[in-house]
Design an enzyme around this catalytic site. Structure first.
Site, PDB file in Angstrom:
ATOM      1  N   LEU A   5      57.524  85.645  42.072  1.00  0.00           N
ATOM      2  CA  LEU A   5      58.093  86.568  41.079  1.00  0.00           C
ATOM      3  C   LEU A   5      57.221  87.805  40.933  1.00  0.00           C
ATOM      4  O   LEU A   5      57.699  88.888  40.634  1.00  0.00           O
ATOM      5  CB  LEU A   5      58.200  85.884  39.714  1.00  0.00           C
ATOM      6  CG  LEU A   5      59.236  84.775  39.580  1.00  0.00           C
ATOM      7  CD1 LEU A   5      59.113  84.116  38.218  1.00  0.00           C
ATOM      8  CD2 LEU A   5      60.644  85.326  39.770  1.00  0.00           C
ATOM      9  N   GLY A   6      55.935  87.595  41.096  1.00  0.00           N
ATOM     10  CA  GLY A   6      55.034  88.726  40.923  1.00  0.00           C
ATOM     11  C   GLY A   6      53.619  88.270  41.143  1.00  0.00           C
ATOM     12  O   GLY A   6      53.358  87.103  41.453  1.00  0.00           O
ATOM     13  N   GLY A  65      49.946  88.363  39.268  1.00  0.00           N
ATOM     14  CA  GLY A  65      49.152  88.688  38.086  1.00  0.00           C
ATOM     15  C   GLY A  65      47.720  88.920  38.482  1.00  0.00           C
ATOM     16  O   GLY A  65      47.388  88.932  39.669  1.00  0.00           O
ATOM     17  N   GLY A  66      46.875  89.093  37.507  1.00  0.00           N
ATOM     18  CA  GLY A  66      45.470  89.359  37.759  1.00  0.00           C
ATOM     19  C   GLY A  66      44.793  88.220  38.502  1.00  0.00           C
ATOM     20  O   GLY A  66      43.861  88.439  39.287  1.00  0.00           O
ATOM     21  N   PHE A  67      45.250  87.024  38.274  1.00  0.00           N
ATOM     22  CA  PHE A  67      44.505  85.881  38.819  1.00  0.00           C
ATOM     23  C   PHE A  67      45.281  85.093  39.851  1.00  0.00           C
ATOM     24  O   PHE A  67      44.907  83.992  40.218  1.00  0.00           O
ATOM     25  CB  PHE A  67      44.096  84.948  37.671  1.00  0.00           C
ATOM     26  CG  PHE A  67      43.476  85.703  36.551  1.00  0.00           C
ATOM     27  CD1 PHE A  67      42.343  86.460  36.770  1.00  0.00           C
ATOM     28  CD2 PHE A  67      44.048  85.714  35.296  1.00  0.00           C
ATOM     29  CE1 PHE A  67      41.778  87.190  35.752  1.00  0.00           C
ATOM     30  CE2 PHE A  67      43.483  86.456  34.273  1.00  0.00           C
ATOM     31  CZ  PHE A  67      42.348  87.191  34.499  1.00  0.00           C
ATOM     32  N   GLY A  68      46.396  85.620  40.298  1.00  0.00           N
ATOM     33  CA  GLY A  68      47.126  84.910  41.334  1.00  0.00           C
ATOM     34  C   GLY A  68      48.613  85.190  41.246  1.00  0.00           C
ATOM     35  O   GLY A  68      49.056  86.027  40.461  1.00  0.00           O
ATOM     36  N   VAL A 126      52.695  84.502  40.719  1.00  0.00           N
ATOM     37  CA  VAL A 126      53.587  83.850  39.767  1.00  0.00           C
ATOM     38  C   VAL A 126      54.840  83.442  40.533  1.00  0.00           C
ATOM     39  O   VAL A 126      55.434  84.255  41.240  1.00  0.00           O
ATOM     40  CB  VAL A 126      53.949  84.795  38.608  1.00  0.00           C
ATOM     41  CG1 VAL A 126      54.856  84.102  37.615  1.00  0.00           C
ATOM     42  CG2 VAL A 126      52.686  85.285  37.922  1.00  0.00           C
ATOM     43  N   ASP A 166      44.637  94.010  26.974  1.00  0.00           N
ATOM     44  CA  ASP A 166      45.236  94.537  28.205  1.00  0.00           C
ATOM     45  C   ASP A 166      46.717  94.819  27.974  1.00  0.00           C
ATOM     46  O   ASP A 166      47.568  94.425  28.769  1.00  0.00           O
ATOM     47  CB  ASP A 166      45.024  93.555  29.357  1.00  0.00           C
ATOM     48  CG  ASP A 166      45.196  94.236  30.716  1.00  0.00           C
ATOM     49  OD1 ASP A 166      45.225  95.492  30.767  1.00  0.00           O
ATOM     50  OD2 ASP A 166      45.329  93.527  31.733  1.00  0.00           O
TER      51      ASP A 166
END
Ligand SMILES: *[C@@H]1O[C@H](CO)[C@@H](O)[C@H](O)[C@H]1NC(C)=O
Ligand SMILES: *[C@@H]1O[C@H](CO)[C@@H](O)[C@H](O)[C@H]1NC(C)=O
Ligand SMILES: *[C@@H]1O[C@H](CO)[C@@H](O)[C@H](O)[C@H]1NC(C)=O
Ligand SMILES: *[C@@H]1O[C@H](CO)[C@@H](O)[C@H](O)[C@H]1NC(C)=O
Ligand SMILES: *[C@@H]1O[C@H](CO)[C@@H](O)[C@H](O)[C@H]1NC(C)=O
Length: 947
Positions: free
Chosen positions: A615-616, A618-621, A623, A735
């Protein structure tokens, strides 16, 4: 037992904060084009559409709470009389009575127009004389000399607040009355002579040589609804006209004279003669030698052959007013005007004569003449005004509570004492409302009177509990609550103030109030707290502060259906994992039960079909898209195993998400901590991020309407407000950005990504000052400088998101070189250019005032100094007003879209034009400087301007 009680106390504190948030008064609002058109003295609540302008006129009851309605006497009720003059509101009581026009944009210019037709409404045949004020500044004297004619007064002023008052002041020469009141917004670039310290009062606005010599031009031909009076003098002038469009000289023309006005002009009948007109000064008791400014509007209407030339001089009292020969431009409007008012002349004679080599006679298309008024008097501190106004409204206080609370001193509100400093606005320092018959609870607005030292509410019927927020009033030394029906206990904050001797609190004769040793008849739900409070004060204070230090606690909201559909399988909580530090110092262990499900990695594989659809990121991996057994669609954020860096943030987010529950925060369904694998499972947000919508990239191509944008802004703001106000200690997201605002299928907005969220404690000296976090373009400059994030850092970032919604542009503009959106928008808005800022994809399909207001909120949020930024609670309230403005427009309440031909008769209008003839007056004209719309070069201070 003690900690439990302390927690319920905290919960009550949280709820008290929440209850004060977002309360809005439904008041009369400007219409969709920003106009307020009031028929004063019109009974009832129904508005009507004016025949001539097709503007909707509303009754005045929502704008004033004093005075009485009257019809004018039958003999003056002629068949053609405009409906506006059929009735008046008169003010037999009180020295000062004021109309309050709200929901306008602070710092913008506004045209105010007040109309008066006496019509012997009181059968006394005694027309009054009284004074008119704009806020605390004198506007003009109203001298009603005969019963039959109408007086129309207009002013152009810069309004410093988001409301403006028009006050009628009784000067002992009859009862003030009023027939109508209009407010029209003007861009701040219009009428450069009106500024923060100087307002303009209209003397005349004349259209030379109209084709129909009786037709007044106003709205919709003039979008600002100025009233242009025809001036035809066939004995002295020939009319010239065109049907071609006359263009403004520039996008930011300073006068925006309507093309219909510019399409006609006059030339002298005698081709070798001059155009001459004049006016006499009108001394006022408060200003015996008023200063005047004039705006003369020109456009050449004939296409001249090569050998022809039209050039002329403009003279005042026989001396050059504009220092050079002037040549009007073909079908382009231009204006000659003076900025420094001319003063002290017995007459003002204008003569326009051709230069020696001009082959054509001089011409002029329109003229405006204004006198100037100082607007330098400042009213009471605006926060004090809002607070005392809310108090007045809540308790229905009448007394003489009208107009500004402290200014002028002679009309200061009864029961108030004010301090008057030279360099700052007056403040309210004491408030005596004893024996005033006050009912209801103690308004939270008292706590907004930040400079108050003395509050006396004794001997009223006040019920409910004593708000602890009063303890925040650092100057407060006396609080008298004696003789009311208050209940509950004295809140700890106030007790503390009493204990340290900084406050004298009087609360005798309140039978239901629980005070030391006294038992309490509180309701059942409150009993636990009440018993607890009955123990000695010192203990309470100690336990409360311990509780504040130890507990990180958020108000609970109703759970969404998604969390109900998942049964907890495993009681292990993430708080057993090592406490994160980078993300939030260290979160104290929450004693709350987790209601979230714990997934194994294998289960996640099944849910996401082996991590098929991304799906996308994020900052840490990544989704991933997934489905639970029951078909619920979810989003699975899997921590990338390529780096170790995100573990702390990941755990921090999991921790935060277990505590927060709000409809505008993405909710967590479960988590996974399976060996090295870590994942969070969220509710699915099918419409992706706000950023995708704004950029027009991604899955979603449809553009958001202004109303949708406002809803998204409002909902995101509510989510942040909950973090700041509903959680104790407040949580700072750190953020906030468009990419972290997600939308579900109904386009409801929820804040996501709590990896950087941090608890904020005022008294926490260990607040980590390690790394600056956030996203370029959104980071609060003050946080950047101090490394100390506050809730106001989120407000700043939210302001950037709001600007993105208004403009449809990213936080950092790359074209031609990186510029911040804030700077870009601020520059344009300062010039009043809202059209240049609003997202063109909305195609103008929005309420201009609503967009203005939202942009204004965004600019306030992004103020450099955090102290100048509003709180999220204030932002929510402001956005709610924006939404109401837009929804009023969308529901199609008026005729703003349509255009209507013809100006229509403007009954009873006094044409104040005098066809004066020139006389020889020898008077020096130094000081009467002239500028030119075409050039913005400032003129020399000592003499006429050079072109
Ligand atoms: C009001 O107007 C009348 C008629 O023009 C004039 O005689 C009178 O002096 C004016 N009153 C004041 C107070 O200026
Ligand atoms: C407003 O205009 C007047 C006249 O030009 C000028 O003297 C004054 O300084 C201006 N005030 C501000 C705040 O710019
Ligand atoms: C026109 O006005 C200018 C400037 O005041 C003056 O010098 C000139 O003599 C005037 N010309 C005529 C013909 O009146
Ligand atoms: C007419 O004379 C003025 C000076 O009086 C000069 O500035 C201008 O250029 C002349 N115009 C023409 C068309 O000769
Ligand atoms: C001129 O304007 C008046 C008022 O709007 C209108 O009644 C009249 O019909 C107009 N006359 C012409 C010739 O258009």
């Amino acid at each position: 037992m003690a900690p439990a009680a302390a927690r319920s106390l905290l919960l009550l504190l949280c709820l008290a904060v929440a209850a004060t948030a977002g309360v809005l008064q439904a008041r009369a609002q400007p219409d969709s084009i920003g106009f307020i058109s009031i028929d004063c003295g019109l009974p009832g609540t129904a508005s009507y559409v004016d025949d001539a302008t097709k503007l909707a006129y509303v009754p005045d009851a929502a704008f004033i709470d004093a005075g009485t309605n009257h019809n004018i006497s039958a003999e003056y009720m002629t068949p053609t009389l405009s409906k506006r003059y059929h009735n008046v509101r008169s003010f037999p009581d009180g020295v000062r009575n004021c109309y309050t026009l709200r929901s306008i944009v602070a710092g913008l210019k506004y045209l105010l127009r007040a109309t008066f037709k006496y019509g012997n409404y009181d059968n006394l045949a005694r027309p009054p004389i009284f004074d008119l004020y704009i806020g605390v500044n004198f506007w003009t004297m109203v001298n009603v000399t005969d019963a039959g004619s109408a007086i129309i007064l207009e002013a152009i002023v810069l309004v410093p607040d988001d409301f403006v008052q028009v006050c009628l002041v009784n000067t002992g020469s009859g009862t003030p009355f009023i027939s109508g009141l209009d407010l029209r917004p003007l861009k701040s670039t219009l009428y450069p002579q009106a500024n923060a310290t100087q307002g303009l009062v209209l003397y005349a606005r004349l259209n030379f040589g109209p084709t129909n010599s009786t037709a007044i031009i106003r709205y919709p031909e003039d979008p600002h609804d100025r009233v242009w009076i025809p001036w035809v003098n066939t004995a002295a002038w020939n009319s010239v006209s065109t049907t071609l469009r006359v263009e403004d000289i520039a996008d930011d023309d300073m006068f925006e004279v309507p093309t219909k006005v510019l399409q006609t002009a006059v030339t002298p009948r005698n081709a070798s003669g001059n155009i001459e007109f004049s006016w006499d000064p009108e001394p006022q008791p408060k200003d015996p030698t008023p200063g005047y400014v004039a705006n003369m509007h020109f456009s050449e209407l004939e296409l001249l052959p090569g050998n022809a030339a039209r050039q002329f001089y403009v003279n005042l009292n026989g001396k050059p007013w504009y220092p050079k020969p002037y040549k009007p431009m073909y079908l382009i409007s231009d204006t000659i005007y003076n900025s420094n008012p001319g003063r002290g002349f017995p007459h003002y004679n204008i003569s326009i004569n051709a230069t020696a080599n001009s082959t054509l006679p001089p011409m002029i298309n329109a003229v405006e003449v204004f006198s100037v008024i100082p607007t330098t008097k400042v009213g009471t501190d605006s926060q004090d005004v809002s607070a005392i106004t809310a108090i007045k409204a809540k308790y229905g206080v009448k007394k003489n509570w009208m107009g500004d609370p402290c200014v002028p001193k002679t009309l200061a509100w009864e029961g108030l004492t004010c301090s008057y400093a030279i360099s700052s606005p007056p403040r309210i320092t004491s408030l005596n409302l004893s024996f005033s018959g006050l009912n209801g609870d103690i308004s939270s607005s008292f706590a907004n009177l930040k400079a108050v030292q003395y509050i006396d509410l004794s001997h009223n019927n006040l019920a409910g509990s004593v708000p602890d927020s009063l303890s925040q009033l650092s100057s407060l030394t006396v609080l008298d609550l004696t003789g009311n029906k208050l209940s509950g206990s004295i809140p700890s904050g106030l007790l503390k103030r009493v204990q340290d001797g900084s406050l004298n609190l009087r609360y005798g004769d309140n039978p239901n109030l629980c005070t030391n040793g006294k038992s309490c008849q509180a309701t059942k739900t409150k009993s636990k707290l009440a018993i607890y409070i009955a123990v000695p004060v010192v203990l309470v204070v100690v336990i409360v502060s311990v509780a504040v230090l130890l507990l990180c606690f958020c108000r609970r909201k109703k759970q969404g259906p998604t969390s109900n559909s998942v049964k907890p399988q495993n009681e292990t909580t993430v708080s057993h994992a090592p406490a994160p530090s980078a993300g939030g110092g260290s979160y104290p262990q929450s004693s709350l039960q987790l209601e979230n499900r714990r997934f194994t990695y294998k289960e996640l594989e099944m849910i996401t079909d082996s991590f098929q659809r991304v799906l996308g990121r994020g900052g840490f991996g990544y989704v991933y898209d997934g489905f639970l057994e029951d078909g619920t669609q979810v989003a699975v954020k899997l921590r990338s195993d390529s780096s170790n860096q995100g573990v702390k943030e990941f755990l921090a987010e999991a921790q935060t998400l277990t505590k927060i529950h709000h409809k505008n925060l993405v909710s967590m369904i479960g988590y996974c901590k399976d060996g090295d694998y870590m994942a969070l499972v969220y509710e699915y947000m099918s419409e992706g991020s706000l950023q995708e919508h704004i950029s027009g990239n991604g899955r979603n191509t449809g553009f958001l309407s202004w109303r949708q944008r406002l809803r998204i802004a409002m909902e995101s703001a509510q989510g942040l407000e909950y973090l700041h106000k509903g959680c104790s200690p407040p949580l700072i997201h750190r953020d906030v950005k468009a990419a972290n605002i997600l939308l579900n299928a109904k386009l409801e907005a929820k804040i996501a990504d709590f990896g950087l969220t941090k608890a904020y404690r005022d008294d926490d000296t260990h607040m980590s000052t390690n790394t600056l976090v956030g996203t370029l373009g959104y980071v609060d400059p003050e946080y950047h400088a101090t490394m100390q994030p506050t809730t106001k850092s989120d407000v700043y970032s939210f302001g950037v998101v709001l600007l993105e919604l208004v403009t449809g542009r990213p936080a950092i503009l790359r074209d031609p070189e990186p510029t911040s959106l804030i700077q870009w928008a601020r520059q344009r808005l300062a010039r009043g250019n809202i059209e240049g800022v609003a997202d063109p994809r909305m195609r103008g399909d929005h309420d201009v005032n609503s967009v203005w207001k939202a942009a204004d909120v965004a600019l306030k949020c992004t103020a450099q100094a955090s102290a100048h930024r509003p709180t999220m609670t204030e932002v929510v309230a402001q956005l709610q007003e924006c939404l109401e403005l837009e929804e009023a427009r969308a529901s199609g309440g008026d005729a703003s879209g349509g255009y209507y031909a013809g100006g229509g008769p403007y009954s009873g209008y006094n044409a104040y034009a005098a066809d004066g003839q020139s006389t020889d007056v020898s008077q020096t004209s130094t000081g009467f400087e002239v500028e030119h719309n075409f050039e913005r070069v400032p003129t020399m201070p000592t003499g006429p301007a050079a072109r």
